[in-house]
Write a protein that holds these residues in place. Structure first.
Motif, short mmCIF file in Angstrom:
data_model
loop_
_atom_site.label_atom_id
_atom_site.label_comp_id
_atom_site.label_asym_id
_atom_site.label_seq_id
_atom_site.Cartn_x
_atom_site.Cartn_y
_atom_site.Cartn_z
N LEU A 6 0.82 -1.13 -0.10
CA LEU A 6 0.08 -0.10 0.01
C LEU A 6 1.09 1.30 -0.01
O LEU A 6 1.81 1.25 0.73
CB LEU A 6 -0.83 0.02 1.31
N ALA A 7 0.47 2.23 -0.81
CA ALA A 7 1.49 3.39 -0.84
C ALA A 7 0.81 4.48 0.20
O ALA A 7 -0.22 4.79 0.19
CB ALA A 7 1.18 4.27 -2.19
N LEU A 8 1.78 4.77 1.22
CA LEU A 8 1.55 5.76 2.26
C LEU A 8 2.14 7.02 1.79
O LEU A 8 3.43 7.26 2.16
CB LEU A 8 2.17 5.32 3.54
N GLY A 9 1.54 7.53 0.47
CA GLY A 9 2.23 8.78 -0.01
C GLY A 9 3.64 8.15 -1.03
O GLY A 9 3.78 7.19 -1.26
N ASP A 10 4.30 9.16 -1.21
CA ASP A 10 5.47 8.95 -2.28
C ASP A 10 6.89 8.43 -1.49
O ASP A 10 7.74 8.29 -2.06
CB ASP A 10 5.65 10.02 -3.16
N GLY A 11 6.86 8.71 -0.07
CA GLY A 11 8.03 8.44 0.63
C GLY A 11 7.79 7.26 1.73
O GLY A 11 8.58 7.16 2.75
N ALA A 12 6.80 6.53 1.42
CA ALA A 12 6.61 5.19 2.33
C ALA A 12 5.55 4.33 1.85
O ALA A 12 4.93 4.40 0.92
CB ALA A 12 5.92 5.66 3.81
N HIS A 57 9.70 3.72 5.70
CA HIS A 57 9.82 5.37 5.07
C HIS A 57 11.29 5.48 4.47
O HIS A 57 12.18 5.03 4.94
CB HIS A 57 9.97 6.12 6.45
N ARG A 65 11.06 3.10 -5.88
CA ARG A 65 9.84 2.25 -5.18
C ARG A 65 9.57 1.03 -5.63
O ARG A 65 9.31 0.00 -4.85
CB ARG A 65 8.62 3.22 -5.40
N ILE B 180 -1.65 11.47 -3.18
CA ILE B 180 -1.53 10.10 -3.68
C ILE B 180 -2.81 9.54 -2.83
O ILE B 180 -3.09 9.81 -1.55
CB ILE B 180 -0.26 9.24 -3.12
N ALA B 181 -3.56 8.76 -3.62
CA ALA B 181 -4.74 8.12 -2.88
C ALA B 181 -4.03 7.48 -1.79
O ALA B 181 -3.00 6.62 -1.84
CB ALA B 181 -5.39 7.43 -4.03
N PRO B 183 -3.69 4.40 1.76
CA PRO B 183 -3.68 3.14 1.74
C PRO B 183 -5.21 2.46 2.21
O PRO B 183 -5.36 1.45 1.93
CB PRO B 183 -2.84 2.87 3.08
N GLN B 184 -6.09 3.38 2.80
CA GLN B 184 -7.47 3.18 3.16
C GLN B 184 -8.56 3.88 2.22
O GLN B 184 -9.47 4.11 2.53
CB GLN B 184 -7.84 3.21 4.60
N VAL B 232 1.75 5.82 10.38
CA VAL B 232 1.53 6.92 9.75
C VAL B 232 2.80 7.76 9.24
O VAL B 232 3.96 7.34 9.73
CB VAL B 232 0.46 7.87 10.33
N THR B 233 2.37 8.91 8.48
CA THR B 233 3.69 9.68 8.32
C THR B 233 3.00 11.18 7.96
O THR B 233 1.76 11.33 7.74
CB THR B 233 4.35 9.05 6.79
N THR B 263 -2.35 10.96 0.94
CA THR B 263 -1.33 11.52 1.52
C THR B 263 -0.87 12.54 0.72
O THR B 263 -0.57 12.31 -0.57
CB THR B 263 -0.23 10.23 1.61
N ILE B 265 2.03 14.76 -1.03
CA ILE B 265 3.08 14.20 -1.51
C ILE B 265 4.26 14.91 -0.86
O ILE B 265 4.24 16.10 -0.52
CB ILE B 265 3.18 14.30 -2.85
N GLY B 266 5.56 14.35 -0.72
CA GLY B 266 6.69 15.05 0.13
C GLY B 266 7.07 16.45 -0.72
O GLY B 266 7.16 17.34 0.23
N ALA B 267 6.78 16.68 -1.90
CA ALA B 267 7.24 18.09 -2.35
C ALA B 267 6.17 19.16 -1.79
O ALA B 267 6.59 20.28 -1.73
CB ALA B 267 7.15 18.10 -3.92
N LEU B 288 2.14 8.36 -8.65
CA LEU B 288 3.34 8.40 -7.94
C LEU B 288 4.71 8.95 -8.76
O LEU B 288 5.53 9.38 -8.39
CB LEU B 288 3.77 7.03 -7.59
N ALA B 291 4.60 12.52 -8.65
CA ALA B 291 5.03 12.89 -7.08
C ALA B 291 6.63 12.97 -7.19
O ALA B 291 7.30 13.96 -6.55
CB ALA B 291 4.69 11.97 -5.94
#
Lengths: 252, 335
Positions: A6-12, A57, A65, B180-181, B183-184, B232-233, B263, B265-267, B288, B291
């Motif tokens: 599962l993608a937890l954003g682009d960094g995890a 992370h 990835r 990004i969509a 995980p849930q 989480v992050t 989530t 994105i980092g940027a 992705l 991103a």
């Protein structure tokens, strides 16, 4: 359920093994963590095991990835290490053998203000509650919520109670608390909605122990040992004076 | 040394964060906008992730007990008061020289956050590899807490750096935040997802370094609002049972039990750090690949920004340039 990513954003990236609280799933999480550590990939900042999933992370500018995902799915097949079979060191890089701990706790009174209510809610006596908690070997499923905060499980069915309707504004540090099938020790004073049964003199998080600041690790086994007020005070003073090493709390 | 004379609002020391301890429940922490932290540090000749003071809304007043070079990254309205009581404006995005006993009042901030860096860095002990403050567990900074009046901070020594200024202040984009969509994502109705990516949300008053609670359309779950807690992050958007999303930030806990719809994105994460109550936010879904391209672009923009810094005209000091050996070849040419 087969493990999935599962993608937890682009960094995890999260590797999920299932959708329930189950020691077998948690053992798979720990095994995957160890297998990943053995690969020594660059670009990873944190690897976080939880109840039934492992999250990595990473810096996507330094670690692809796709490649990480392939590694993770392979790591998901790693064999689990049974606590009973664990030797002192397995010899695999990154793998730490689970440790058995015996944590002293003073129950009731001002240390465990909810003990009486828990006894009443479950139809048992206070000493039966203490006996049951101390007779159960609990597994450390994960460390989270606060630095060094262990989620322990699982409690006997009859001891599973919902959280307090109104959380406390301040749970004293070192409180032993239960909710649902879980037990925990609060390493820090914090708000909390769990039932407080007692308090331990053991320090669960120590920033000066840079190599291992948290006493407990996922996969470890914990048993509580009831102590009297005077022993609690003696041990607490010794811990504060740093006269007791963490290894002293390991089960003999 | 720097003496804090007055700290009307909590300000905390932050650096690049406490990576590597999240499996022990220790939050990442660190500067909400690592780019602006790097800019503040570059203006005083420090490495990019050197610990600096992160300031929200209203900054502290402080006194230099010896000559110091500082810089403010952010839209401050700062003033410097000399020993004779004469006051002068202190600009943003440039090196500021403070003489002994001069007082810097960092004033009010237009915008969410800003950074105060000092040449040589603040002399604070590293706790688990970082000087970032995490107040809930008393880690980092000064005794693990926000600064308060009376605090005296040791500052690293060294020859004063070449005064620099940034010709053009960095711009905070106003585009929708890219996500990004989550995980849930499948815990939410399609109507909730549509509302999430098409409607404006407002940052509520519940906003701090742990996260921002947003007001807007209620985001409905399809199958309950509890999950078995997982990691989480910063940037993750949790939706509890009340349907009001929470965007997590640097001090967020390491695991959470609410479904995550998306989530950021980092940027785009630094922009969330600047968000203030009442501000509106929009979200847009990206891939992705997009991103990753955005991360590269953000890194390039920051590098360009730092490379664009020029020596202060007024303080232009050729000898200092020679001393710092910044003008390559010139010294050799003298032989």
């Amino acid at each position: 359920m087969t493990p999935r990513l599962l993608a937890l954003g682009d960094g995890a990236l999260t590797l999920e093994f299932g959708d329930r609280i189950d020691p077998a799933l948690n053992a798979q999480v720990i095994a995957a963590r160890d297998a990943l550590a053995a690969l020594r990939l660059d670009g990873i900042s944190d690897v976080v095991p939880a109840w039934r999933s492992l999250t990595v992370h990473f810096d996507p500018l330094h670690l692809d990835r796709q490649r990480l995902g392939e590694h993770l799915l392979r790591c998901a097949q790693a064999e689990t290490q049974e606590l009973a079979l664990a030797g002192p060191r397995s010899g695999i890089p990154g793998r730490q053998s689970p440790t058995r701990w015996q944590i002293p706790v003073v129950f009731g009174d001002e240390f465990g203000p909810d003990l009486a209510a828990v006894a009443q809610a479950t139809g048992r006596s206070e000493s039966q509650i203490i006996e049951a908690i101390c007779a159960t070997e609990l597994r450390v499923f994960l460390i989270g919520f606060l630095p060094g905060f262990p989620y322990l499980g699982e409690l006997p069915d009859w001891l599973r109670l919902p959280r307090l309707a109104t959380p406390r504004a301040a749970v004293p540090a070192n409180s032993l608390a239960i909710a649902d099938a879980q037990a925990a020790i609060y390493p820090w004073q914090s708000p909390g909605g769990w039932h407080l049964l007692g308090r331990t003199p053991v320090r669960l998080f120590d920033v000066d122990k840079v190599g291992r600041p948290a006493l407990l690790a996922p996969g470890d086994a914990v048993r509580f040992r009831p102590i009297a007020r005077d022993e609690f005070e003696r041990l607490a003073a010794a811990v504060a004076a740093r006269e007791i090493e963490p290894a002293a709390w390991q089960a003999q | 040394m720097i003496e804090i004379l007055d700290a009307p609002l909590p300000a905390t020391f932050q650096d690049g964060g406490r990576a590597g301890y999240r499996h022990l429940g220790v939050p990442l922490s660190g500067a909400l906008d690592g780019g602006w932290l790097a800019i503040a540090n570059a203006l005083v000749g420090n490495p990019p992730a050197t610990v600096a003071l992160e300031i929200r809304l209203r900054g502290p007043r402080l006194r230099a007990t010896r000559p110091l070079t500082l810089a403010l990254a952010g839209e401050f309205s700062a003033r410097i008061e000399d020993a004779a009581g004469q006051s002068r404006a202190a600009g943003n995005w440039r090196s500021l020289a403070l003489a002994e006993n001069e007082i810097l009042d960092t004033g009010f901030l237009k915008g969410g956050i800003g950074y105060l860096a000092v040449h040589g860095g603040f002399d604070l002990p590293a706790v688990l590899g970082s000087r970032s403050t995490y107040a809930r567990a008393g880690l980092g900074g000064i005794e693990g807490r926000a600064i308060k009046s009376g605090d005296c901070l040791k500052v690293g020594a060294g020859a004063p750096p070449i005064p620099l200024r940034l010709p053009q202040a960095p711009r905070l984009a106003n585009d929708p935040l890219r996500v990004i969509a989550g995980p849930q994502r499948d815990y939410f109705t399609d109507a909730a997802w549509a509302a999430f990516i098409t409607t404006e949300f407002t940052v509520s008053r519940e906003a701090d370094r742990m996260g921002l609670r947003l007001d807007g359309p209620r985001l409905d779950h399809t199958r309950g609002s509890d999950i078995i807690s997982d990691a989480v992050t910063p940037g993750a958007i949790q939706v509890p049972g009340d349907g009001r999303p929470i965007v997590l930030l640097a001090d967020c806990q390491t695991v959470g039990g609410y479904p995550k719809i998306a989530t950021v994105i980092g940027a785009d994460l630094p922009r969330l750090g600047h968000a203030l109550p009442g501000q509106t936010l929009r979200f847009v879904e990206v891939s992705l690949e997009q991103a990753l391209a955005a991360r590269r672009e953000a890194a390039a923009i920051l590098a360009e920004c730092i490379a664009s810094m020029v020596p202060e005209r007024a303080g232009f000091d050729l000898d200092a340039l020679y001393a710092a050996n910044l003008i390559d070849g010139v010294i050799d040419a003298q032989h």
